[in-house]
Design an enzyme around this catalytic site. Structure first.
Site, PDB file in Angstrom:
ATOM      1  N   HIS A  67      16.916   7.095 -34.524  1.00 39.18           N
ATOM      2  CA  HIS A  67      16.792   8.502 -34.074  1.00 39.18           C
ATOM      3  C   HIS A  67      15.788   8.628 -32.922  1.00 39.18           C
ATOM      4  O   HIS A  67      15.052   9.606 -32.843  1.00 39.18           O
ATOM      5  CB  HIS A  67      16.361   9.422 -35.219  1.00 39.18           C
ATOM      6  CG  HIS A  67      17.369   9.538 -36.331  1.00 39.18           C
ATOM      7  ND1 HIS A  67      18.248  10.575 -36.431  1.00 39.18           N
ATOM      8  CD2 HIS A  67      17.634   8.728 -37.396  1.00 39.18           C
ATOM      9  CE1 HIS A  67      19.004  10.421 -37.510  1.00 39.18           C
ATOM     10  NE2 HIS A  67      18.651   9.306 -38.113  1.00 39.18           N
ATOM     11  N   TYR A 119       9.646   6.603 -44.203  1.00 40.34           N
ATOM     12  CA  TYR A 119       9.226   7.457 -43.082  1.00 40.34           C
ATOM     13  C   TYR A 119       7.720   7.368 -42.840  1.00 40.34           C
ATOM     14  O   TYR A 119       7.262   7.152 -41.712  1.00 40.34           O
ATOM     15  CB  TYR A 119       9.664   8.903 -43.316  1.00 40.34           C
ATOM     16  CG  TYR A 119      11.170   9.074 -43.175  1.00 40.34           C
ATOM     17  CD1 TYR A 119      11.710   9.672 -42.055  1.00 40.34           C
ATOM     18  CD2 TYR A 119      12.048   8.602 -44.130  1.00 40.34           C
ATOM     19  CE1 TYR A 119      13.080   9.816 -41.897  1.00 40.34           C
ATOM     20  CE2 TYR A 119      13.419   8.722 -43.986  1.00 40.34           C
ATOM     21  CZ  TYR A 119      13.931   9.333 -42.866  1.00 40.34           C
ATOM     22  OH  TYR A 119      15.285   9.454 -42.714  1.00 40.34           O
ATOM     23  N   ASN A 124      21.236  15.281 -41.612  1.00 43.14           N
ATOM     24  CA  ASN A 124      22.137  14.865 -40.539  1.00 43.14           C
ATOM     25  C   ASN A 124      23.213  15.923 -40.351  1.00 43.14           C
ATOM     26  O   ASN A 124      23.309  16.864 -41.140  1.00 43.14           O
ATOM     27  CB  ASN A 124      22.810  13.534 -40.893  1.00 43.14           C
ATOM     28  CG  ASN A 124      21.908  12.328 -40.630  1.00 43.14           C
ATOM     29  OD1 ASN A 124      20.950  12.401 -39.859  1.00 43.14           O
ATOM     30  ND2 ASN A 124      22.214  11.225 -41.279  1.00 43.14           N
TER      31      ASN A 124
HETATM   32  C1  HEM Z   1      21.035  10.266 -45.793  1.00 41.07           C
HETATM   33  C2  HEM Z   1      20.547   9.326 -45.055  1.00 41.07           C
HETATM   34  C3  HEM Z   1      19.618   9.568 -43.917  1.00 41.07           C
HETATM   35  C4  HEM Z   1      19.408  10.670 -43.157  1.00 41.07           C
HETATM   36  C5  HEM Z   1      20.079  12.012 -43.288  1.00 41.07           C
HETATM   37  C6  HEM Z   1      18.397  10.355 -42.191  1.00 41.07           C
HETATM   38  C7  HEM Z   1      17.926  11.223 -41.234  1.00 41.07           C
HETATM   39  C8  HEM Z   1      16.963  10.931 -40.321  1.00 41.07           C
HETATM   40  C9  HEM Z   1      16.542  11.787 -39.252  1.00 41.07           C
HETATM   41  C10 HEM Z   1      17.070  13.166 -38.968  1.00 41.07           C
HETATM   42  C11 HEM Z   1      15.590  11.134 -38.557  1.00 41.07           C
HETATM   43  C12 HEM Z   1      14.921  11.641 -37.295  1.00 41.07           C
HETATM   44  C13 HEM Z   1      13.676  12.337 -37.617  1.00 41.07           C
HETATM   45  C14 HEM Z   1      13.081  12.874 -36.366  1.00 41.07           C
HETATM   46  O1  HEM Z   1      13.731  13.699 -35.692  1.00 41.07           O
HETATM   47  O2  HEM Z   1      11.948  12.492 -36.045  1.00 41.07           O
HETATM   48  C15 HEM Z   1      15.404   9.882 -39.179  1.00 41.07           C
HETATM   49  C16 HEM Z   1      14.520   8.954 -38.764  1.00 41.07           C
HETATM   50  C17 HEM Z   1      14.270   7.836 -39.467  1.00 41.07           C
HETATM   51  N1  HEM Z   1      14.928   7.420 -40.616  1.00 41.07           N
HETATM   52 FE1  HEM Z   1      16.389   8.288 -41.556  1.00 41.07          FE
HETATM   53  N2  HEM Z   1      17.998   9.083 -42.404  1.00 41.07           N
HETATM   54  C18 HEM Z   1      18.713   8.571 -43.454  1.00 41.07           C
HETATM   55  C19 HEM Z   1      18.582   7.368 -44.040  1.00 41.07           C
HETATM   56  C20 HEM Z   1      17.525   6.604 -43.838  1.00 41.07           C
HETATM   57  C21 HEM Z   1      17.169   5.493 -44.644  1.00 41.07           C
HETATM   58  C22 HEM Z   1      17.949   4.997 -45.855  1.00 41.07           C
HETATM   59  C23 HEM Z   1      16.038   4.989 -44.124  1.00 41.07           C
HETATM   60  C24 HEM Z   1      15.243   3.824 -44.616  1.00 41.07           C
HETATM   61  C25 HEM Z   1      15.293   3.327 -45.828  1.00 41.07           C
HETATM   62  C26 HEM Z   1      15.678   5.786 -42.986  1.00 41.07           C
HETATM   63  C27 HEM Z   1      14.616   5.561 -42.147  1.00 41.07           C
HETATM   64  C28 HEM Z   1      14.316   6.279 -41.039  1.00 41.07           C
HETATM   65  C29 HEM Z   1      13.252   5.955 -40.132  1.00 41.07           C
HETATM   66  C30 HEM Z   1      12.331   4.751 -40.257  1.00 41.07           C
HETATM   67  C31 HEM Z   1      13.219   6.938 -39.149  1.00 41.07           C
HETATM   68  C32 HEM Z   1      12.280   7.053 -37.968  1.00 41.07           C
HETATM   69  C33 HEM Z   1      11.199   8.020 -38.358  1.00 41.07           C
HETATM   70  C34 HEM Z   1      10.112   8.151 -37.322  1.00 41.07           C
HETATM   71  O3  HEM Z   1       9.817   7.171 -36.611  1.00 41.07           O
HETATM   72  O4  HEM Z   1       9.528   9.228 -37.241  1.00 41.07           O
HETATM   73  N3  HEM Z   1      16.585   6.763 -42.850  1.00 41.07           N
HETATM   74  N4  HEM Z   1      16.242   9.779 -40.264  1.00 41.07           N
END
Ligand code: HEM
Length: 748
Positions: free
Chosen positions: A102, A389, A175
């Site tokens: 993202h 996160y 999402n």
């Molecule tokens: C339903 C599944 C998921 C959704 C809806 C989702 C949604 C999101 C969204 C919207 C962001 C962006 C946040 C922003 O705008 O700063 C994000 C970032 C991220 N997501 Fe997910 N994600 C999902 C699954 C996962 C999973 C399973 C993991 C790890 C186990 C994960 C790890 C991350 C990481 C590491 C970031 C970057 C956050 C940052 O650097 O601030 N996500 N995710």
């Protein structure tokens, strides 16, 4: 320094706006709403240089920002030049790591208001009082691309909302699709490694159309439902303002009696659901890779504040097992026809950030940020996210104090014994930094749940420790089929074409073969049509077990997907075109291209423009050249873009007004006909009046009857050679409101 030089420098002293120090007020353009607590909080850190002297970071006024300090005219730069060193050092450290996923995003401020108290089902403070406006900051993003990638990649869109509630920050990190690729967080690094550019050559950027992604997917049948969504037009929205949002996981609402219910969150956009075509998306990526970012920014600047209603699907605890899927499985949705979505409040985005880096880049969303009244479930994807996160943000934002960054800090006061660390801003007073203590009267002290202290839902857990997928998670295809069945014919065609494109970019035949086999489990015709485009055939069976995530010799039987019977055959709420949730179509904020040149028919431009404006759409002039254009009767109009700087893919519809000279100039400009042909191919509405209708004929895509006032014989073509401009304008609006005229699209 010569007297002359000194004079020049003095003359650059500020004369413009009065500074905050001088007036004691925020500058007029600060844009903070009077009642917005979070904006007022952010304003404490705002800086505005209007009317101020240039200084170092230490506040020393700078006299020369053009030359470094050097020994003589042609001599070396001196180490003592603290001004140079400070400036260059700061510049050298301006970048921070981009988000691991993202990375590409854009954001806006706004507020949320509940329609009526939700007290019977949740005690969450921000869902109690319809009079309360809770400030929000929302970041939309793509997943796979780098920070500088195109907005129009085929991808999931992040839809992350931070609510600054009086009880602390609540983040709904969702999402624009209601399901996910994988069921267990342990597969997330694999999924992301597979979709990111391939590690040996860093190709392709922001695209899933390559071998590693489809290799992984072809071995993960649990991803098939999500694959249907990602191959659909949902993955290429027309605007971030025109897409749904979903919390994906099942969460819990808890009321003040401690009673829990399951909840799924939805965001329903009031501008409806719209997408572009894949061919347009690819062209927009070249013409304006910031298309979505610009669209959101401009809408808010123009006062067209995007709005979404928050919807909830509530499931009583006793009904947890009454579905043909598991509520904890994030690859499943609850069809709206089975559990209706209740709309409980509205979110309005009404302010652009002041500074992209400080706000949009530094904002840190975290699924673990919840408030009393909301709780988790055991969804294994959610459980992993709660860890991930905060962990990633420690690196991305450089240490444990990023909650103090203005965009992240809550408006609810924070008091605890956490101390020190990199870049600590808070100056904690007092002798104690532990609890329990007597030296500070026990402060800060714990709050009972009656005083807003968070208590986790006391879910009973009595189980063996295992590494195993629940058998209730093994139906990988039924909802993928449900999704495909619920799409209209054009939407199905787009899915087929998307799969042909994506798999067509795959170089390894075995990967395609495995994918065709999986697609056949979703829908045989779908698989056959995709295979046809690939010049391949659908394999009858595959030798390898389909789910390689757990070795076949460990759990050979259990991991094989199985199909559950579905309660319904189709869910219209899954279609964008047939969706009953968005019955009234509006053309608000749509962009209409007016193709014209000098000698246009003044009335035909002004009247139609006014009719569109009344309906909330914007008319923009596209001309053979920039500058001012003059109508037959002397009306002057500024060209918004030329055929070189504009493109039909950046507009929702096209209008060619009459005026013999204007139309003749357009006929002489080959790009004008291309503009029209492209808009026609992308099934957009085209309108023409007077001599403008000739251009339609010469573009060669429509036959018009020669007699005056005749209508074109194609859907979405509105013409009037001599007719009433009012009628033309109204018909034009009706046709634009249909978004696209898919009847014009060749079937697959
Ligand atoms: C339903 C599944 C998921 C959704 C809806 C989702 C949604 C999101 C969204 C919207 C962001 C962006 C946040 C922003 O705008 O700063 C994000 C970032 C991220 N997501 Fe997910 N994600 C999902 C699954 C996962 C999973 C399973 C993991 C790890 C186990 C994960 C790890 C991350 C990481 C590491 C970031 C970057 C956050 C940052 O650097 O601030 N996500 N995710």
């Amino acid at each position: 320094m010569s007297k002359e030089k000194a004079k020049t420098r003095r003359s650059s002293s500020p004369t413009k706006a009065k500074s905050k120090a001088e007036t004691g007020k925020e500058p007029a353009n600060a844009g903070y709403g009077a009642n917005d607590h979070k904006s007022a909080d952010l304003a404490k850190n705002a800086e505005d240089a209007a009317g101020e002297y240039l200084t170092t970071n230490q506040g020393v006024r700078i006299n020369d920002n053009q030359n470094s300090l050097q020994a003589g005219d042609r001599g070396p730069t001196l180490l003592e030049d603290f001004i140079l060193r400070e400036k260059i050092t700061h510049f050298d450290h301006e970048r921070i790591p981009e988000r691991v996923v993202h990375a590409r995003g854009t954001a806006a401020h706004g507020y949320f208001q509940v329609y009526e108290s939700m007290a019977p089902i949740t005690k969450a403070g921000f869902l109690q009082d319809p009079a309360v406006r809770t400030p929000v900051f929302v970041r939309f993003s793509t997943v796979a691309g780098s920070r500088g990638s195109s907005d129009l990649a085929r991808d999931v869109r992040g839809f992350a909302v931070k609510f600054y509630t009086q009880e602390g920050n609540y983040d709904l990190v969702g999402n624009n699709m209601p399901v996910f690729f994988i069921q267990d967080a342990i597969k997330f690094p694999d999924l992301v490694h597979a979709v990111k550019p391939e590690p040996h050559n860093e190709i392709p950027q922001a695209a899933s159309a390559h071998d590693t992604f489809w290799d992984f997917i072809s071995l993960m049948p649990e991803s098939m439902h999500m694959i249907m969504w990602v191959m659909s037009d949902r993955a290429i929205p027309r605007s971030l303002r025109m897409m749904e949002g979903f919390g994906v996981h099942t969460f819990r609402f808890i009321n003040d009696r401690g009673q829990a219910q399951f909840v799924k969150f939805h965001w329903k956009p009031l501008l409806g659901l719209h997408s572009v075509l894949w061919e347009e998306a690819q062209q927009i990526s070249g013409k304006d890779p910031d298309f979505h970012r610009r669209d959101l920014w401009e809408a808010i600047e123009n006062g067209d504040y995007p709005e979404w209603e928050l919807g909830v699907q509530i499931v009583a605890e006793k009904d947890e097992h009454s579905f043909d899927f598991d509520l904890l499985d994030p690859t499943k949705l609850i069809p709206e026809e089975i559990v209706p979505v209740r709309r409980i409040g509205k979110m309005i985005l009404n302010r652009n950030p002041d500074n992209f880096f400080a706000e949009t880049e530094q904002v840190a969303f975290q699924t673990g940020n919840i408030v009393p009244g909301i709780d988790f479930t055991n969804d294994p994807l959610l459980q992993g996210r709660i860890f991930s996160y905060l962990d990633t943000q420690l690196l991305r934002l450089g240490g444990p104090n990023f909650h103090e960054i203005p965009i992240n800090r809550p408006i609810a006061p924070a008091h605890n014994n956490q101390r020190d660390g990199h870049m600590r801003q808070t100056i904690n007073r007092g002798q104690t930094s532990y609890e329990p203590n007597t030296l500070r009267g026990g402060c800060p002290f714990q709050a009972g749940s009656d005083l807003g202290g968070f208590t986790s839902y006391a879910e009973r857990i009595d189980a063996r420790k295992i590494r195993e997928r629940s058998p209730s998670f093994l139906d990988h295809f039924s909802q993928a089929t449900l999704f495909f069945n619920s799409q209209s014919v054009p939407e199905q065609n787009h899915i087929i074409k998307a799969l042909r494109f994506e798999l067509g970019k795959v170089e390894t035949p075995a990967i395609r073969e495995r994918m065709l086999f999986l697609l056949a489990q979703v829908d045989k015709t779908l698989a056959q049509k995709v295979a046809q485009g690939l010049g391949a055939s659908v394999p009858k069976k595959l030798d390898k077990p389909m789910n390689m995530s757990i070795p076949a010799d460990v759990l050979p039987r259990k991991v094989q997907p199985k199909r559950a019977t579905q309660a319904i055959d189709a869910s219209p709420a899954l279609s964008m075109i047939d969706n009953p949730n968005f019955p009234t179509e509006t053309i608000k904020t749509r962009k209409i291209a007016f193709l014209l040149a000098d000698g246009f028919d003044d009335a035909a431009v002004l009247e139609v423009k006014q009719i569109l404006k009344t309906a909330g759409a914007a008319a923009l002039t596209v001309a053979p050249r920039l500058g001012v254009l003059t109508g037959i009767n002397g009306t002057t109009i500024k060209a918004d873009c030329s055929f070189l700087t504009g493109s039909s893919v950046l507009f929702d519809a096209v209008y060619v007004p009459g005026g013999e000279a204007s139309v003749a100039a357009l006929k002489a400009e080959p790009e004008a006909a291309n503009f029209l042909r492209e808009a026609y191919k992308h099934c957009k509405t085209l309108a023409a009046s007077g001599a403008g209708t000739d251009l339609f004929e010469s573009a060669g895509f429509v036959t018009l009857a020669a007699n005056a006032g005749a209508r074109a014989d194609q859907p979405g073509i509105v013409t009037s050679r001599e007719g009433n401009l009012k009628i033309l304008g109204l018909e034009f609006i009706q046709a634009i409101a249909q978004h696209r005229h898919w009847e014009r699209e060749p079937t697959v």
